[in-house]
Scaffold this active site. Structure first.
Site, PDB file in Angstrom:
ATOM      1  N   ILE A 156       1.057  -1.167   0.369  1.00  0.00           N
ATOM      2  CA  ILE A 156       0.112   0.168   0.050  1.00  0.00           C
ATOM      3  C   ILE A 156       0.973   1.246  -0.011  1.00  0.00           C
ATOM      4  O   ILE A 156       1.482   1.430   1.012  1.00  0.00           O
ATOM      5  CB  ILE A 156      -0.864  -0.001   1.385  1.00  0.00           C
ATOM      6  CG1 ILE A 156      -1.954  -1.150   1.073  1.00  0.00           C
ATOM      7  CG2 ILE A 156      -1.839   1.342   1.268  1.00  0.00           C
ATOM      8  CD1 ILE A 156      -2.719  -1.339   2.465  1.00  0.00           C
ATOM      9  N   PRO A 157       1.095   1.923  -1.056  1.00  0.00           N
ATOM     10  CA  PRO A 157       2.278   2.721  -1.388  1.00  0.00           C
ATOM     11  C   PRO A 157       2.265   4.333  -0.784  1.00  0.00           C
ATOM     12  O   PRO A 157       2.014   5.409  -1.400  1.00  0.00           O
ATOM     13  CB  PRO A 157       2.411   2.759  -2.853  1.00  0.00           C
ATOM     14  CG  PRO A 157       1.023   2.698  -3.298  1.00  0.00           C
ATOM     15  CD  PRO A 157       0.259   1.920  -2.439  1.00  0.00           C
ATOM     16  N   CYS A 158       2.002   4.248   0.498  1.00  0.00           N
ATOM     17  CA  CYS A 158       2.051   5.534   1.304  1.00  0.00           C
ATOM     18  C   CYS A 158       3.236   6.189   1.123  1.00  0.00           C
ATOM     19  O   CYS A 158       3.080   7.544   1.274  1.00  0.00           O
ATOM     20  CB  CYS A 158       1.833   5.129   2.864  1.00  0.00           C
ATOM     21  SG  CYS A 158       3.024   4.124   3.523  1.00  0.00           S
ATOM     22  N   HIS A 159       4.371   5.597   0.607  1.00  0.00           N
ATOM     23  CA  HIS A 159       5.411   6.729   0.424  1.00  0.00           C
ATOM     24  C   HIS A 159       5.460   7.432  -0.968  1.00  0.00           C
ATOM     25  O   HIS A 159       6.097   8.463  -1.409  1.00  0.00           O
ATOM     26  CB  HIS A 159       6.798   5.713  -0.183  1.00  0.00           C
ATOM     27  CG  HIS A 159       6.394   4.547  -1.199  1.00  0.00           C
ATOM     28  ND1 HIS A 159       5.690   3.475  -0.830  1.00  0.00           N
ATOM     29  CD2 HIS A 159       7.142   4.556  -2.512  1.00  0.00           C
ATOM     30  CE1 HIS A 159       5.906   2.724  -2.164  1.00  0.00           C
ATOM     31  NE2 HIS A 159       6.497   3.476  -3.007  1.00  0.00           N
TER      32      HIS A 159
END
Length: 283
Positions: free
Chosen positions: A248-251
């Site tokens: 889950i690409p919160c970056h």
């Protein structure tokens, strides 16, 4: 039993040192200068960088600079509405096409993991040691220990679901972990995710899943997408509480100003992730 495979953790250690060196210098460092600072031969350093990043050290430096986030917002900003309408139709170099997910019900979440069995194990990743957790339904947690330390990363995820039963079983998680962290093979089965969070958090995490690899969006854009444009601060909190980092690409969520914002597992990890994806997108 922990599973540590490959040289990925060592490669991230080199990347972390490179970030520090680049930040300390106003000019682009030559291959020879970087190699000397790393106590490596130029040839070995070139091979190491190219294997990890997919591009040369000289090219890679532009992705690690502090101004890269602003450049991403200008060149690779994703409107989530558009991303959702076309689907995750990117290159497939990483995990974007290999993810499917389902969410825990609000009632189950309120029970803080009671009655839930969560398996865990340690794995190497391109960003250092990673703690992976999962239920029978899919991965529910990924944390990175390069900046925080392994004990802190482990306790962080354990505290998310304090009433769950935790069982060390890396072999059960290994196929999912390899798909998530260790391979970009098109032959891998989709990585199942099991989202354990409050309803607002899950909405934010689902929005993050629509940001293609190599692209970014903003906290305000996410707030707009979930139908609550005034909730930028709440969105930022939900992004920070994302338990399944990388997948889950919160970056890929940045401040509207172009600032990186925070990152739960350390800003050097976030910068390395963004650089890693950008390099592969343009390789």
């Amino acid at each position: 039993m922990n599973i540590r495979t490959g040289e990925e953790g060592y490669h991230y250690g080199v990347m972390r040192r490179a970030i520090e060196l680049i930040d300390q210098n106003d000019k682009t460092l030559s291959l020879e200068e970087l190699a000397a600072q790393m106590n490596m031969s130029p040839a070995h350093f070139q091979r190491l960088f190219s294997r990890w990043a997919g591009v040369s050290p000289k090219k890679f430096q532009q992705y690690l600079t502090l101004g890269h986030a602003k450049a991403l917002l200008e060149d690779r900003f994703t409107t989530l509405e558009a991303a959702h309408s076309v689907g995750l139709s990117g290159t497939g170099r990483l995990h974007d096409l290999f993810v499917r997910w389902e969410a825990m019900s609000p009632g189950e979440y309120a029970r803080k993991g009671e009655g839930l069995r969560i398996y865990w194990g340690w794995f190497e990743s391109p960003f250092g040691p990673a703690i992976v957790m999962g239920t029978d339904k899919g991965i529910c947690g990924i944390g990175f220990a390069a900046e925080t330390g392994e004990e802190a990363a482990m306790q962080d995820l354990l505290s998310r679901w304090p009433k769950a039963e935790f069982v060390e079983d890396p072999m059960r998680l290994r196929p999912w972990a390899l798909s998530a962290l260790g391979s970009a093979s098109d032959r891998l089965e989709p990585t199942p995710l099991y989202l354990i969070g409050a309803p607002l958090q899950i909405k934010v995490w689902e929005a993050l899943l629509h940001i293609p690899s190599g692209h970014v969006t903003t906290y305000s854009e996410i707030a707009q997408t979930i139908g609550n444009p005034q909730a930028v601060r709440a969105v930022g909190t939900a992004v920070g509480r994302n338990p399944i980092s990388w997948l889950i690409p919160c970056h890929r969520a940045l401040r509207k100003s172009g600032g990186l914002g925070g990152y739960h597992w350390g800003l050097p990890v976030k910068r390395a992730m963004l650089a890693y994806e950008a390099a592969r997108a343009e390789a």
